[in-house]
Enzyme design. Structure first.
Site, mmCIF file in Angstrom:
data_model
loop_
_atom_site.group_PDB
_atom_site.id
_atom_site.type_symbol
_atom_site.label_atom_id
_atom_site.label_comp_id
_atom_site.label_asym_id
_atom_site.label_seq_id
_atom_site.Cartn_x
_atom_site.Cartn_y
_atom_site.Cartn_z
ATOM 1 N N TYR A 174 34.180 -16.508 72.475
ATOM 2 C CA TYR A 174 33.141 -15.592 72.004
ATOM 3 C C TYR A 174 33.619 -14.146 72.096
ATOM 4 O O TYR A 174 33.437 -13.352 71.168
ATOM 5 C CB TYR A 174 31.868 -15.795 72.830
ATOM 6 C CG TYR A 174 30.774 -14.813 72.498
ATOM 7 C CD1 TYR A 174 30.167 -14.826 71.249
ATOM 8 C CD2 TYR A 174 30.336 -13.877 73.436
ATOM 9 C CE1 TYR A 174 29.148 -13.919 70.944
ATOM 10 C CE2 TYR A 174 29.330 -12.981 73.141
ATOM 11 C CZ TYR A 174 28.736 -13.004 71.894
ATOM 12 O OH TYR A 174 27.742 -12.115 71.582
ATOM 13 N N GLY A 221 17.837 -9.543 66.363
ATOM 14 C CA GLY A 221 17.576 -9.529 64.926
ATOM 15 C C GLY A 221 16.110 -9.321 64.613
ATOM 16 O O GLY A 221 15.756 -8.530 63.728
ATOM 17 N N GLY A 265 20.051 -13.713 61.085
ATOM 18 C CA GLY A 265 19.675 -14.181 62.418
ATOM 19 C C GLY A 265 18.519 -13.395 62.993
ATOM 20 O O GLY A 265 18.565 -12.958 64.143
ATOM 21 N N SER A 266 17.459 -13.228 62.202
ATOM 22 C CA SER A 266 16.359 -12.354 62.624
ATOM 23 C C SER A 266 15.071 -13.089 62.963
ATOM 24 O O SER A 266 13.986 -12.519 62.900
ATOM 25 C CB SER A 266 16.085 -11.293 61.557
ATOM 26 O OG SER A 266 15.999 -11.842 60.261
ATOM 27 N N THR A 267 15.183 -14.352 63.354
ATOM 28 C CA THR A 267 13.980 -15.082 63.755
ATOM 29 C C THR A 267 13.667 -14.909 65.234
ATOM 30 O O THR A 267 12.640 -15.393 65.714
ATOM 31 C CB THR A 267 14.125 -16.585 63.446
ATOM 32 O OG1 THR A 267 15.272 -17.107 64.115
ATOM 33 C CG2 THR A 267 14.254 -16.812 61.943
ATOM 34 N N SER A 268 14.548 -14.214 65.971
ATOM 35 C CA SER A 268 14.301 -13.969 67.395
ATOM 36 C C SER A 268 15.257 -12.886 67.875
ATOM 37 O O SER A 268 16.132 -12.427 67.138
ATOM 38 C CB SER A 268 14.509 -15.251 68.225
ATOM 39 O OG SER A 268 15.864 -15.683 68.142
ATOM 40 N N GLY A 269 15.085 -12.478 69.121
ATOM 41 C CA GLY A 269 16.037 -11.607 69.793
ATOM 42 C C GLY A 269 16.293 -10.276 69.120
ATOM 43 O O GLY A 269 15.381 -9.629 68.589
#
Length: 266
Positions: free
Chosen positions: A155, A20, A14-18
């Site tokens: 969550y 990550g 999950g490293s395409t934003s934020g």
């Protein structure tokens, strides 16, 4: 401090934003070759290209970790470039739903996306780390795993499970040079959070400028010693420390990066 990550390869899910993306960028700056993961090849490649332009080393792995096939694809692409020394289990998602709206199906989906997805990557990558007798697994958890509020209970529960599985893994890795630890962010200012708070500001009377909104929303929602939201780079710094040899003696530990948050007003 030299974190001595040169020559190491790190997969950050999950490293395409934020968080990550911030973590991947920092690890690359520290000398690691990073594997950018996401479900969109285009978004993952854009982050990898930016890291390469800055002088770092980056490749791409794609796949939906909510499925066995997607996890196989992501792990296979990550390993195509060589052994993975560091796994940062960051990928996850949540919806702003309360007890009345979070159906059993929502709970099951959240558990699969936020918990089982990480287990899939552990099962695919950690055995080889154990064989090489070196590896780092960092799970991104959160303060809501231990201090939940009423909102999005599905969550909150998955964060507790993420903390638990990371400690269980640490016990299983006892006697090896493979470690498992947790970084638990507090309220972190990513674009989606800023957009949400800005939209909510008029009805809450938090002000008009971002400075006013941040100050007033923190005071009302997540009071903490630093009186602000954290930044993704601050989470990345804690992860980077756990990736290196200086953290060899940490096992099953939780590093809170939450400004000293002790309660939630939700």
């Amino acid at each position: 401090m030299d974190l001595r990550l040169s020559g190491r390869r790190a997969l950050i899910t999950g490293s395409t934003s934020g968080l990550g993306e911030a973590t991947a960028r920092l690890l690359a700056t520290e000398g690691a070759e990073v594997v950018i993961h996401g479900r969109s090849p285009q978004r993952a490649q854009a982050v990898a290209d930016a890291i390469i332009e800055d002088g770092g080393k980056a490749t791409v792995a794609t796949g939906d970790l909510g499925t066995d096939a997607g996890a196989d694809q992501a792990a296979g692409q990550a390993l195509a470039g060589g052994a993975v020394d560091i796994l940062v289990n960051n990928a996850g998602a949540y919806e702003h739903l309360g007890w009345a709206d979070a159906t059993a199906e929502v709970w099951l989906h959240a558990y699969n996306v936020n918990v089982v997805s990480g287990v899939r990557m552990i099962q695919r990558l950690v055995p080889a780390m154990r064989e090489r007798d070196y590896g780092r697994i960092i799970t991104i958890g959160g303060g809501l795993g231990t201090q939940p509020f009423a909102g999005h209970p599905h969550y909150n529960a998955t964060l507790a499970a993420r903390h638990n599985l990371a400690v269980s893994l640490a016990r299983d890795l006892a006697g090896t040079r493979v470690t498992s630890n947790i970084v638990a962010p507090g309220a972190i200012l990513v674009p989606a959070v800023q957009d949400f708070l800005t939209t909510l500001a008029p009805e809450r009377g938090w002000g008009e400028t971002w400075e006013e909104i941040e100050h007033n929303s923190v005071r009302e929602l997540v009071p903490n010693d630093r009186a602000r939201y954290g930044r993704p780079e601050e989470i990345a710094g804690a992860v980077a420390y756990l990736c290196g040899p200086h953290a060899e003696y940490l096992s099953g530990a939780t590093i809170r990066v939450d400004g000293g948050t002790v309660r939630s007003a939700f």
